[in-house]
Each structure stands twice: as C-alpha cells, then as structure tokens.
Scaffold this active site. Sequence first.
Site, PDB file in Angstrom:
ATOM      1  N   CYS A 361       0.819  -1.212   0.000  1.00 16.03           N
ATOM      2  CA  CYS A 361       0.000   0.000   0.000  1.00 16.03           C
ATOM      3  C   CYS A 361       0.856   1.266   0.000  1.00 16.03           C
ATOM      4  CB  CYS A 361      -0.966  -0.007   1.175  1.00 16.03           C
ATOM      5  SG  CYS A 361      -0.157  -0.150   2.791  1.00 16.03           S
ATOM      6  N   HIS A 492      -1.832   0.399   7.523  1.00 11.68           N
ATOM      7  CA  HIS A 492      -2.349   0.723   6.189  1.00 11.68           C
ATOM      8  C   HIS A 492      -2.059   2.191   5.880  1.00 11.68           C
ATOM      9  CE1 HIS A 492      -4.474  -0.023   2.568  1.00 11.68           C
ATOM     10  NE2 HIS A 492      -5.598   0.638   2.885  1.00 11.68           N
ATOM     11  N   ASP A 513      -8.101   4.459  -1.921  1.00 10.37           N
ATOM     12  CA  ASP A 513      -7.561   3.330  -1.162  1.00 10.37           C
ATOM     13  C   ASP A 513      -6.934   2.349  -2.135  1.00 10.37           C
ATOM     14  OD1 ASP A 513      -7.018   1.135   0.459  1.00 10.37           O
ATOM     15  OD2 ASP A 513      -8.868   1.339   1.619  1.00 10.37           O
TER      16      ASP A 513
END
Length: 579
Positions: A361, A492, A513
């Site tokens: 991520c 995250h 996202d």
Amino acid sequence: MLSCDICGETVTSEPDMKAHLLIVHMENEVICPFCKLSGMNYDEMCFHIETAHFEQNELERSFARINTIQYRTSDNRKDNTLQCRMEVNSSVHSAGASNHPKILAQSLPNDGTLKQKAFYSENLTEARKFLKSKEKECDLSKIKGSIYKTMYSPPECPFCGRIEDCSQDMENHVKTKHANLLDTPSEDHDQPLYDCPMCGLICTNYHILQEHVDLHLEESSFGQGIDRVQCSRDLELAHQLQQEEDRKRRSEESQQEMGEFQKLQRQYGLDNSGGYKQQQLRNMEIEVNRGRMHPSEFHRRKADMMESLAIGIDDGKTKTSGIIEALYRYYQNAATEVRRVWLSTEVDHFHSSFGDKGWGCGYRNFQMLLSSLLRNDAYDDCLKGMSIPCIPKIQSMIEDAWKEGFDPQGASQLNNRLQGTKAWIGACEVYTLLTSLRVKCHIVDFHKSTGPLGTHPRLFEWILNYYSSEREGSPKVVCTSKPPIYLQHQGHSRTVVGIEERKNRTLCLLIFDPGCPSREMQKLLKQDMEASNLKQLRKFVGNLKHKQYQIVAVEGVLSSEEKVARRQASQVFTAEKIP
C-alpha cells in the site's frame, strides 16, 4: 544362667549346657528327676517328662519366672552401678514347711521386663531338696497331690494380690500395673536420688545421670543434624526446582518472543520469503492451479512483469485515471447535500496486484502522489524525465536515498535493504524518497485523539486548511493546485484527494484506497454516477478512529542547499505534532 530341664543343673552359657546334656544325660544313664524312671535315651526322657510330669515341669518353669531376677549394669572403666531391688516371699507348702526357700528379686532392667532365663539356681536346688525330703517322709503320690494343690494354684500378684489364670498374664499385669514399683529403688538404700531433667528417670548415681543426659543430648544433636541435613536438602531441591522453573519460563518467553518476532517479520515482509517478483509468480501459479487463469495468460503476464522490472517502470495494469475529472462533473450536477468541495490536482489510482498484495500500500500511494506531481509543471525541474516506477524500482530509490545519508535510523530498522523483500514502508520512507528527489514536504503527526470516541477532528480541519488556503472565490467545486496527501495509520496507508464541507458544516474526506480494485474505481467514471458509488471514497470524522495518524504533505521544490540541510536534519527524525 541356663537350667537343665532334666536335672535342674544351672550353667552360664549355651555351649556349657550342650556339653552338660551330652556328658551327663546322653552318654550316661538318663534318670527321670520326678519318678526315677531310667533306661531311656535323652529324647525319650524328654517326651516322658512332658507327658507324665507336665504339671511338675510347668511348676518349675513358673517357679523360675517368679524367682529371683537380677539385672546389673557395670562399666569396666567406671565404677558405676544402677541397682533396683525387689524381694518376693512365697511358700511351697503351708503344712510343715516353715523353712521354705526365700526368693530374692533384684536389679530389674530399666524397662521393667522379666527375663525367664535368668534366675538363681540355689533357690531351685533348695526346692528340689525340699521335694526329695518330703518324698522320704510320705508317699510319693501324696506329695505330688500336695504339690499340685499348693504350688500349682493360680499365680497371685506380689504387689496387689490379684490372681491371674496363668503366669504370662501375671507377668503382663506386673509390667503394666506396677512398672513404677519395678523402676523405683528400694527405700532400704540411703543413697541420694537424681531425676533426669529431660525424661524424669530416677538415678541413684550422679555419673550415671550425667551419662544418661549425655545420651539425650546426643540424640537431640543427632536429630538436629538430621533436621539440618534434611533442611539443606530441601533448600537445594527448592533451588533446583526454582532454577528449572526459571529456565522453563525463560525458554517459553524466548520462544514466544521469537514467534512474535517472526510474525512481525512476516507482517512487515522481512522474513526472507522473497519480494515482489517471487510473490507475483507464486500467486499467478496458484490462480492457474485453481483454474482461474489460463496458462497462456500466466506466461503473458510473466513476460510483461519481467519487462517492467527490467526497465523499472510500472506496467500500468493496476492504474485507473480520470477520477478527479469525473468527481468534478458529479459535484457540479449533483450532491445537493454538499455545500463546498475541494479537489486535488489530477491523480491516478493504483491498486495492489498479485506481487504486492498485503504489503504494497505504501508503494501504491507513492505512485498516486507521484502521478499528480508529474502532471504539475512546478515539479518538472526535480522530476524531469521520470515515469511511474514499479515497486522494485521504488525500493531501489529508497535504498539510494539511505546511501546518501537520509534517515539512518529508519534504514537501520529495515537492515538497509528493501529490494527482494516485502518490507512495508510508511510516512518516513515516503518523506525520505521525496526529499531525495528535491520535493519539499513535511510530516504532521496526529499522535492522539482530539475528539470524542477516539476521533480526530483536528486532522479534518488541517486538511481543510491545506486545500482551502488558495483564494479561488466561492464556487461549489474547487479544483486546487494542491497535490494529494499521503495518509498513514497503523497497518495501512491511503491517499487524500479532496474534502467536502456539507451544509450541516460537517467535513468528509475523499480518499483513494490502494486496496480498492480497479473495477470498483472505474464505476466512478460513468456519466450517470450515483451517490452510492462515492461510498468507497467518503470518510467522515467517525470513520477514522485509529490511535494515531501521520500525513505527508507536499509544499513545493527544494533547492540543493535545502536538500542538504534536510538530509542533516533527518539524522534525528522530527515531525510536527498535533496537538
């Protein structure tokens, strides 16, 4: 002293008794002591006495049990004596027997027991002589009857007069009921008495008392020694058990720590299980084995991946472009509940692929941020000629920044190596990479909650001020020149591309996202976009409740001098903290 059962002769030891039996009764003629029967061997005579003269033979045994008993203790080196005397008078026959033998009992043992084998032979000899004289005066059968009637009457206690059925019961009676009389010295002795202070035993001699007390002390010291030894053994055993328990506990703690450390290594991609390339190939093989990917598709994607890795540029297979423009159209024509909205510059969305799923991520958010900077002419000087790098290339760029001297502490934590691993990156690594590229940015740390229920309203206010700082007038939709914001929280990271101000004055972030797949993001590109499609982008104050948030905000371009200064400042990493 031992007495012969046949003739009554007394000897001092068993060997003497055996010699007496052999010489007197076995080699010579054996004569019955009661009826003068002869002409038999030793065994036959014993059988005769047991059968024909049982009562008379038992009489002599009883006579021996109540006869004189003497127990005398002496020390060859010390002239010490402990004596107890007891006299018991008994008569053999009341008629015509005024000169009956006198039985003397003296020196009983300390435990008050009666020894059947120890008695005076002269008393037995006197009794025999008395019997023989009476036999001469009267008929043998009358004497036997008289003896049976007088001497074989039930035994009587010499102390209390109690009559028992047999001598054994009388002996038990004397030992249990009159033990104190047996242990007490005769009043005839005028010598002083000494009581043992430990057990109460009465002694007639001071030296004996001293020896007796010494025995108590020796037993006590021996017992204490045993207790000390036992205590020492118990302490040693307890120490060994404690050491074993400590070793076991340390081993369990070590195993637990190792397990947690390995778990963290796997979580942050530091378990040496390979990096982007290995994971991409492994996951595609799984898809082929499950029948969800054709082998030809596997080889085509593998070839594209190898080409992308070779040139260091992302293949664009996870990219979705044009979303900011689609959002602008939507807010212009719909979203009546929104009072105003601020959008960042155009930015592409990148989502995770087979190669970085679960750990990529941070890299994908950097690609989003870089895609916006590459569209901004203000950053052409520092990013000239760059393309969106693939993940292994981004890892290599961060390692190069570490080699220049940026963030040595962060480099040490990651072992100065990212390529070939699945190591996570966060706000510090993104800051380090942008600074090494001369992109001016800074980190803001929202290290604790600033609202009720663990919310962070100050974070929303800061982002609103970031996007609304420019004076664009008062249109409903504002397309700013601000790049998107890198948003990091535990586990995250995401990218903030805008913020809504609703008519009720509440704020809502618009977030890309990397975990959202392309097929969902492409729904935002439709002309008839609905409000429900924005649900995956919108995050209200109540949706962000992590303990801590960090953002990386881009502010411009660094000069070469400023880059050097920031490199020096990164030796000890600091960030702006709110509150």
